[in-house]
Design a protein around this motif. Structure first.
Motif, PDB file in Angstrom:
ATOM      1  N   LEU A 285       0.814  -1.232   0.000  1.00  0.00           N
ATOM      2  CA  LEU A 285       0.000   0.000   0.000  1.00  0.00           C
ATOM      3  C   LEU A 285       0.839   1.272   0.000  1.00  0.00           C
ATOM      4  CD1 LEU A 285       0.063   1.183   3.164  1.00  0.00           C
ATOM      5  CD2 LEU A 285      -1.597  -0.626   3.522  1.00  0.00           C
ATOM      6  N   GLY A 286       0.126   2.397  -0.250  1.00  0.00           N
ATOM      7  CA  GLY A 286       0.727   3.719  -0.164  1.00  0.00           C
ATOM      8  C   GLY A 286       0.118   4.463   1.013  1.00  0.00           C
ATOM      9  N   CYS A 287       0.898   5.327   1.648  1.00  0.00           N
ATOM     10  CA  CYS A 287       0.367   6.019   2.831  1.00  0.00           C
ATOM     11  C   CYS A 287       1.171   7.291   3.110  1.00  0.00           C
ATOM     12  CB  CYS A 287       0.428   5.111   4.049  1.00  0.00           C
ATOM     13  SG  CYS A 287       2.103   4.582   4.463  1.00  0.00           S
ATOM     14  N   GLY A 288       0.754   8.032   4.114  1.00  0.00           N
ATOM     15  CA  GLY A 288       1.501   9.232   4.508  1.00  0.00           C
ATOM     16  C   GLY A 288       0.671  10.126   5.400  1.00  0.00           C
ATOM     17  N   MET A 289       1.301  11.237   5.833  1.00  0.00           N
ATOM     18  CA  MET A 289       0.572  12.225   6.636  1.00  0.00           C
ATOM     19  C   MET A 289      -0.135  13.166   5.661  1.00  0.00           C
ATOM     20  SD  MET A 289       1.298  11.124   9.537  1.00  0.00           S
ATOM     21  CE  MET A 289       0.493  12.372  10.567  1.00  0.00           C
ATOM     22  N   VAL A 290      -1.420  13.436   5.924  1.00  0.00           N
ATOM     23  CA  VAL A 290      -2.192  14.277   5.003  1.00  0.00           C
ATOM     24  C   VAL A 290      -1.491  15.629   4.851  1.00  0.00           C
ATOM     25  CG1 VAL A 290      -4.427  15.358   4.548  1.00  0.00           C
ATOM     26  CG2 VAL A 290      -4.334  13.138   5.699  1.00  0.00           C
ATOM     27  N   ASP A 291      -1.247  16.037   3.616  1.00  0.00           N
ATOM     28  CA  ASP A 291      -0.571  17.311   3.352  1.00  0.00           C
ATOM     29  C   ASP A 291      -1.435  18.458   3.891  1.00  0.00           C
ATOM     30  OD1 ASP A 291       0.326  19.734   1.929  1.00  0.00           O
ATOM     31  OD2 ASP A 291       1.605  18.309   0.828  1.00  0.00           O
ATOM     32  N   PRO A 292      -0.863  19.405   4.662  1.00  0.00           N
ATOM     33  CA  PRO A 292      -1.653  20.519   5.196  1.00  0.00           C
ATOM     34  C   PRO A 292      -2.437  21.248   4.107  1.00  0.00           C
ATOM     35  CG  PRO A 292       0.571  20.552   6.104  1.00  0.00           C
ATOM     36  CD  PRO A 292       0.542  19.456   5.081  1.00  0.00           C
ATOM     37  N   ASN A 293      -1.897  21.306   2.886  1.00  0.00           N
ATOM     38  CA  ASN A 293      -2.629  21.921   1.776  1.00  0.00           C
ATOM     39  C   ASN A 293      -3.981  21.260   1.547  1.00  0.00           C
ATOM     40  OD1 ASN A 293      -0.755  23.806   1.142  1.00  0.00           O
ATOM     41  ND2 ASN A 293       0.234  22.582  -0.496  1.00  0.00           N
ATOM     42  N   VAL A 294      -3.990  19.923   1.652  1.00  0.00           N
ATOM     43  CA  VAL A 294      -5.231  19.178   1.427  1.00  0.00           C
ATOM     44  C   VAL A 294      -6.249  19.548   2.503  1.00  0.00           C
ATOM     45  CG1 VAL A 294      -6.269  16.867   1.375  1.00  0.00           C
ATOM     46  CG2 VAL A 294      -4.070  17.262   0.259  1.00  0.00           C
ATOM     47  N   LEU A 295      -5.778  19.596   3.763  1.00  0.00           N
ATOM     48  CA  LEU A 295      -6.693  19.966   4.860  1.00  0.00           C
ATOM     49  C   LEU A 295      -7.294  21.341   4.593  1.00  0.00           C
ATOM     50  CD1 LEU A 295      -4.606  18.782   7.983  1.00  0.00           C
ATOM     51  CD2 LEU A 295      -6.543  17.614   6.899  1.00  0.00           C
ATOM     52  N   GLU A 296      -6.439  22.288   4.232  1.00  0.00           N
ATOM     53  CA  GLU A 296      -6.916  23.658   4.006  1.00  0.00           C
ATOM     54  C   GLU A 296      -7.894  23.702   2.829  1.00  0.00           C
ATOM     55  OE1 GLU A 296      -6.490  26.235   5.915  1.00  0.00           O
ATOM     56  OE2 GLU A 296      -5.106  25.236   7.305  1.00  0.00           O
ATOM     57  N   LEU A 297      -7.536  23.013   1.724  1.00  0.00           N
ATOM     58  CA  LEU A 297      -8.409  23.015   0.542  1.00  0.00           C
ATOM     59  C   LEU A 297      -9.783  22.418   0.847  1.00  0.00           C
ATOM     60  CD1 LEU A 297      -5.781  21.924  -2.156  1.00  0.00           C
ATOM     61  CD2 LEU A 297      -7.148  24.028  -2.248  1.00  0.00           C
ATOM     62  N   CYS A 298      -9.840  21.573   1.878  1.00  0.00           N
ATOM     63  CA  CYS A 298     -11.121  20.931   2.214  1.00  0.00           C
ATOM     64  C   CYS A 298     -11.774  21.584   3.430  1.00  0.00           C
ATOM     65  CB  CYS A 298     -10.923  19.443   2.467  1.00  0.00           C
ATOM     66  SG  CYS A 298     -10.366  18.553   1.006  1.00  0.00           S
ATOM     67  N   GLY A 299     -11.209  22.716   3.878  1.00  0.00           N
ATOM     68  CA  GLY A 299     -11.878  23.461   4.948  1.00  0.00           C
ATOM     69  C   GLY A 299     -11.552  23.007   6.359  1.00  0.00           C
ATOM     70  N   ILE A 300     -10.380  22.406   6.550  1.00  0.00           N
ATOM     71  CA  ILE A 300      -9.978  21.969   7.893  1.00  0.00           C
ATOM     72  C   ILE A 300      -8.712  22.742   8.292  1.00  0.00           C
ATOM     73  CG2 ILE A 300      -9.074  20.011   9.237  1.00  0.00           C
ATOM     74  CD1 ILE A 300     -10.972  18.222   7.609  1.00  0.00           C
ATOM     75  N   ASP A 301      -8.707  23.261   9.514  1.00  0.00           N
ATOM     76  CA  ASP A 301      -7.589  24.091   9.978  1.00  0.00           C
ATOM     77  C   ASP A 301      -6.346  23.236  10.222  1.00  0.00           C
ATOM     78  OD1 ASP A 301      -5.836  25.791  11.187  1.00  0.00           O
ATOM     79  OD2 ASP A 301      -7.336  26.685  12.541  1.00  0.00           O
ATOM     80  N   SER A 302      -5.333  23.452   9.373  1.00  0.00           N
ATOM     81  CA  SER A 302      -4.146  22.598   9.474  1.00  0.00           C
ATOM     82  C   SER A 302      -3.240  22.982  10.639  1.00  0.00           C
ATOM     83  CB  SER A 302      -3.355  22.648   8.160  1.00  0.00           C
ATOM     84  OG  SER A 302      -2.892  23.970   7.929  1.00  0.00           O
ATOM     85  N   ASN A 303      -3.544  24.121  11.284  1.00  0.00           N
ATOM     86  CA  ASN A 303      -2.768  24.466  12.481  1.00  0.00           C
ATOM     87  C   ASN A 303      -3.292  23.708  13.703  1.00  0.00           C
ATOM     88  OD1 ASN A 303      -1.037  26.402  11.262  1.00  0.00           O
ATOM     89  ND2 ASN A 303      -2.816  27.779  11.153  1.00  0.00           N
ATOM     90  N   VAL A 304      -4.516  23.271  13.625  1.00  0.00           N
ATOM     91  CA  VAL A 304      -5.122  22.560  14.765  1.00  0.00           C
ATOM     92  C   VAL A 304      -5.071  21.041  14.551  1.00  0.00           C
ATOM     93  CG1 VAL A 304      -7.232  22.282  16.144  1.00  0.00           C
ATOM     94  CG2 VAL A 304      -6.693  24.510  15.088  1.00  0.00           C
ATOM     95  N   TYR A 305      -5.299  20.646  13.316  1.00  0.00           N
ATOM     96  CA  TYR A 305      -5.466  19.211  13.043  1.00  0.00           C
ATOM     97  C   TYR A 305      -4.351  18.658  12.152  1.00  0.00           C
ATOM     98  CZ  TYR A 305     -10.156  19.892  14.868  1.00  0.00           C
ATOM     99  OH  TYR A 305     -11.219  20.183  15.665  1.00  0.00           O
ATOM    100  N   SER A 306      -4.071  17.373  12.369  1.00  0.00           N
ATOM    101  CA  SER A 306      -3.198  16.650  11.449  1.00  0.00           C
ATOM    102  C   SER A 306      -3.835  15.275  11.210  1.00  0.00           C
ATOM    103  CB  SER A 306      -1.801  16.489  12.033  1.00  0.00           C
ATOM    104  OG  SER A 306      -1.876  15.833  13.283  1.00  0.00           O
ATOM    105  N   GLY A 307      -3.331  14.566  10.231  1.00  0.00           N
ATOM    106  CA  GLY A 307      -3.958  13.274   9.951  1.00  0.00           C
ATOM    107  C   GLY A 307      -3.085  12.406   9.074  1.00  0.00           C
TER     108      GLY A 307
END
Ligand code: PHE
Length: 345
Positions: A285-307
């Protein structure tokens, strides 16, 4: 004298009747058994004068034949009578129905869902005909990223001057991530199983459609360690407790850092064999930490959340588990192939 005896037996035997199995058996014993009447006649046969032997022999045969036929006819009558008197089951089908078997990909997909469900992941779904926005743009693909190219993607329609309005068959299930993040604030813990399409020539090792299960976990303080533990647990549940994993650095537009994960080859136990090309490892499989850009583009605060996110191919896992060497078998619907998975259902 003997001829008279035979004649009277002939008459007798063709008139007897029986009303149950015991009586029938008694008749058989009386006439046809070793100690029965007909055999007794056979014993007398040696005393018959030579010139009569032929005629008497024929008569005895006739008698024997008549006895056998008559007793058989009585038995048949009795059996059909029994059938009639049995109660009819009108709900019974007219012919035996053969049950089908689950498709191997369904079996493995269900197993994957089951393992992740036990770790708290819930199911999410999205459309197979998608827009560019959810497949590429919100997943941080640059406008000129090669994956948007005709080589990889089946386009339903292309917009003359806005790529984000293109409609296509989804080339990965990451689009479901985008849809869920758009409408949900963290914590998010989902898996998205589904079919994906890529414009590839069909061979034993590649197909124009296959199946993925995407995973996404977003919350405060989610780390790479969490990802690694979840993937280790998954691998050991799927392939056995002795399974080891290793992560190799890789690149995906939507994760940073990104990795590809191998499991220790479960055929040779990691020693090296033809199956793992003598490396002891197979990629799953492929995996990784969600890029902060993706969080922001989808309306999630990347300073508060990671994934973290991961994506695996169901065909790949099925191949490894059941040693299916040709991808095309999965979509040919050859019942000889499908029947092999009867016991896994
Ligand atoms: N979407 C990637 C693919 O289709 C898989 C992936 C998903 C990789 C999530 C990392 C994170 O190949």
């Amino acid at each position: 004298m003997i001829l008279e005896k035979i004649e009277s037996l002939l008459k007798e035997v063709s008139e007897v009747s029986a009303s149950n199995a015991e009586e029938l058996e008694a008749l058989r014993l009386k006439y046809l058994s070793k100690k029965g009447e007909i055999n007794a006649l056979m014993a007398d046969f040696r005393n018959v004068a030579a010139d009569q032997k032929k005629a008497v022999g024929m008569k005895i045969n006739e008698l024997k034949q008549t006895a056998i036929e008559h007793i058989n006819a009585l038995r048949e009558q009795m059996e059909t009578k029994n059938d009639d008197s049995e109660e009819l089951d009108l709900t019974r089908t007219a012919y035996p129905i053969k049950l089908g078997t689950r498709h191997p990909l369904t079996i493995v997909r269900n197993e994957i869902i089951d393992i992740f469900s036990r770790m708290g992941f819930t199911l999410a779904d999205g459309p197979e005909v998608e827009d560019d926005l959810h497949i590429f743009t919100k997943m941080n693909f640059a406008a000129d990223h090669p994956a948007r190219d005709m080589q990889d993607t089946f386009f339903i329609s292309q917009h003359p001057n806005d790529v984000t309005k293109n409609i296509l068959l989804r080339s990965h299930t990451s689009s479901v991530q985008a849809r869920v993040m758009e409408r949900t604030q963290p914590p998010i813990r989902i898996i998205c199983p589904g079919r994906v399409y890529r414009n590839e020539a069909i061979t034993a090792r590649a197909h124009c459609f296959f199946h993925q299960v995407e995973g996404l976990y977003i919350d405060k303080n989610v780390s790479f360690t969490d990802l690694k533990q979840v993937l280790l647990t998954f691998s050991q549940e799927m392939f056995g407790p002795e399974t080891q994993i290793r992560l190799r650095p890789s690149y995906f537009p939507f994760t940073e850092p990104s990795a590809e994960m191998d499991i220790s080859c479960h055929i040779c136990g990691g020693k090296g064999c033809g199956f793992c090309k003598h490396t002891g490892w197979v990629e799953i499989l492929g995996c990784g930490m969600v890029d902060p850009n993706v969080l922001e583009l989808c309306g999630i605060d990347s300073n508060v959340y990671s994934g973290y996110a991961f994506g695996l191919g169901v065909e790949r896992i099925t191949n490894l588990k059941y040693l299916v060497s040709d991808l095309r078998m999965f979509s040919e619907n050859d019942t000889r192939f499908l029947k092999e998975f009867e016991s896994a259902n």
